[in-house]
Each structure stands twice: as C-alpha cells, then as structure tokens.
Design an enzyme around this catalytic site. Sequence first.
Site, PDB file in Angstrom:
ATOM      1  N   ASP A  94       0.837  -1.202   0.000  1.00 40.26           N
ATOM      2  CA  ASP A  94       0.000   0.000   0.000  1.00 40.26           C
ATOM      3  C   ASP A  94       0.872   1.253   0.000  1.00 40.26           C
ATOM      4  OD1 ASP A  94      -2.182  -1.660   0.206  1.00 40.26           O
ATOM      5  OD2 ASP A  94      -2.323  -1.464   2.390  1.00 40.26           O
TER       6      ASP A  94
HETATM    7  N1  URA Z   1      -1.253  -5.874   3.848  1.00 41.66           N
HETATM    8  C1  URA Z   1      -1.722  -4.629   3.857  1.00 41.66           C
HETATM    9  O1  URA Z   1      -2.748  -4.350   4.451  1.00 41.66           O
HETATM   10  N2  URA Z   1      -1.024  -3.683   3.195  1.00 41.66           N
HETATM   11  C2  URA Z   1       0.121  -3.941   2.556  1.00 41.66           C
HETATM   12  O2  URA Z   1       0.721  -3.022   1.990  1.00 41.66           O
HETATM   13  C3  URA Z   1       0.608  -5.262   2.567  1.00 41.66           C
HETATM   14  C4  URA Z   1      -0.102  -6.209   3.220  1.00 41.66           C
END
Ligand code: URA
Length: 239
Positions: A103
């Site tokens: 993310d």
């Molecule tokens: N899980 C999440 O919620 N975000 C990420 O970036 C990776 C795994």
Amino acid sequence: MRIDKLLANMGYGTRKEVKGLLKTGNVRVNEEPVSSPKLHVNPEKDQVTVYGETVDYREFIYLMMNKPAGLVSATEDASEETVIEILQPEDLVFNPFPVGRLDKDTEGLLLITNDGQLAHRLTSPKKDVGKTYFAVIEGEVTENDKEKFLHGVTLDDGYVTKPAELSILSSGPVSEIELIITEGKFHQVKRMFEAVDKKVTYLKRLKMGNLGLDHDLHPGEYRELSDEELHYLKELTNL
Ligand code: URA
C-alpha cells in the site's frame, strides 16, 4: 541475438536510433567495427563496445528496495508518484516493475524486477511464500487473536484467510506484532486486524520467504540482489 536488439535493450535508444549509432562506426564486436543492425552476437561470448565502453549485457535485473511511505507500487499512476519513478536511468532501461503490491502508506521490502516468471511465482498463492510484516496496532493484541489468525479470520468480503502466524512483540493500548502470511489479498494485513476489531497504524514488510530487507537501506534506497539472494529466490520458487 541481433546487435540492434541488444543495444536497444541496454538503453542505447530505439531500434531506429541504434541503427544510426551503428552507422557512426562507434560500435565494435570483438574489436571489429560493425554497422549492420542484423548482425547476430552472443551476449555471453562476444565483446561489444560502444564508444570504447564495454556493454555489460544481461536480460534481467533484480532490485531490493526499502519502499518509503508515500509512493505507490506500480509502474505508472495518473496522480501519484511510483516506486519506479525513483529508480536510476541505468536501471529503468530494463523496464522493471514491482513484484506484488505494498500500500501507499506501507514501507519495507519490495522486489523490483523485469523477470515476469520469478515475479509470478513469488506472488502466486499456490507457492505459499511467507511474507513477514511488522506492524503497530491500535488496541491490545491477545493470544486469542493469535489463535484466530492461525485458524483463519473472515475478511469484510467474506473471504477466510489462510493460516497466519502472529507473534506479539508487545501488547497494550498500542501493540507491536509480527505477522507471517502466505497470500496477498488487497490490504490483507489491515483487513485481518479489522476482522478482530483493531487498527494497523504502521506497516512494514520485513521478509519474503527468508529474504530479509537489508537494514542498511533507508526508505527510498535500493540495491541489486546479491547472487546468493537471487539463488535463494530461484530455489524458493523452483526456477
Ligand atoms: N497488507 C496490507 O494491508 N497492506 C500492505 O501493503 C501489505 C499487506
């Protein structure tokens, strides 16, 4: 491989531009000037130089980045800066892309490559490659959560997660944990904690399989994988 393809792949311009470069007489193969774009060379054996500089040809590039918060894991984005945009031009010529997604606000280990087969295998749920995350959680993480994660929790869309290994590093109104998951659903870690009524406030990926983030890399820095690390990843994915 044709000399024009090799040079274009190495960032010496488009096929057309490379043709022009060849005409200048500054490209040599085994010390002989070449002008034909059709000439076949063996990148393993033949010595190719441009303006006297040896062209170190290779097909694939494998980078480890400590992804900083604020960048999106994509090759292009209409409005946000991407992890690819912070790469050096000499790495960009390989057209690399991020392996899987972190993310925008997540930090940590991100592999970037142009090896599609390796990328696919690393992210395939069938391969069960464990991804280890460190997270700060708003709320008290308990042994009960650990049990729930081990048996699978139901996400907001009804999906039941595969067994995940939760380690509690510290527990209180704010907790710190490590979590190993083998799949990569959208916002998976955040949604797993939502499923037990808690909130992830900081998330960082530490490992893929046993390949750990190089702690010398500051957020936004990257380096090539060592031969040993690459060998490990290939073994892990049976390549
Ligand atoms: N899980 C999440 O919620 N975000 C990420 O970036 C990776 C795994």
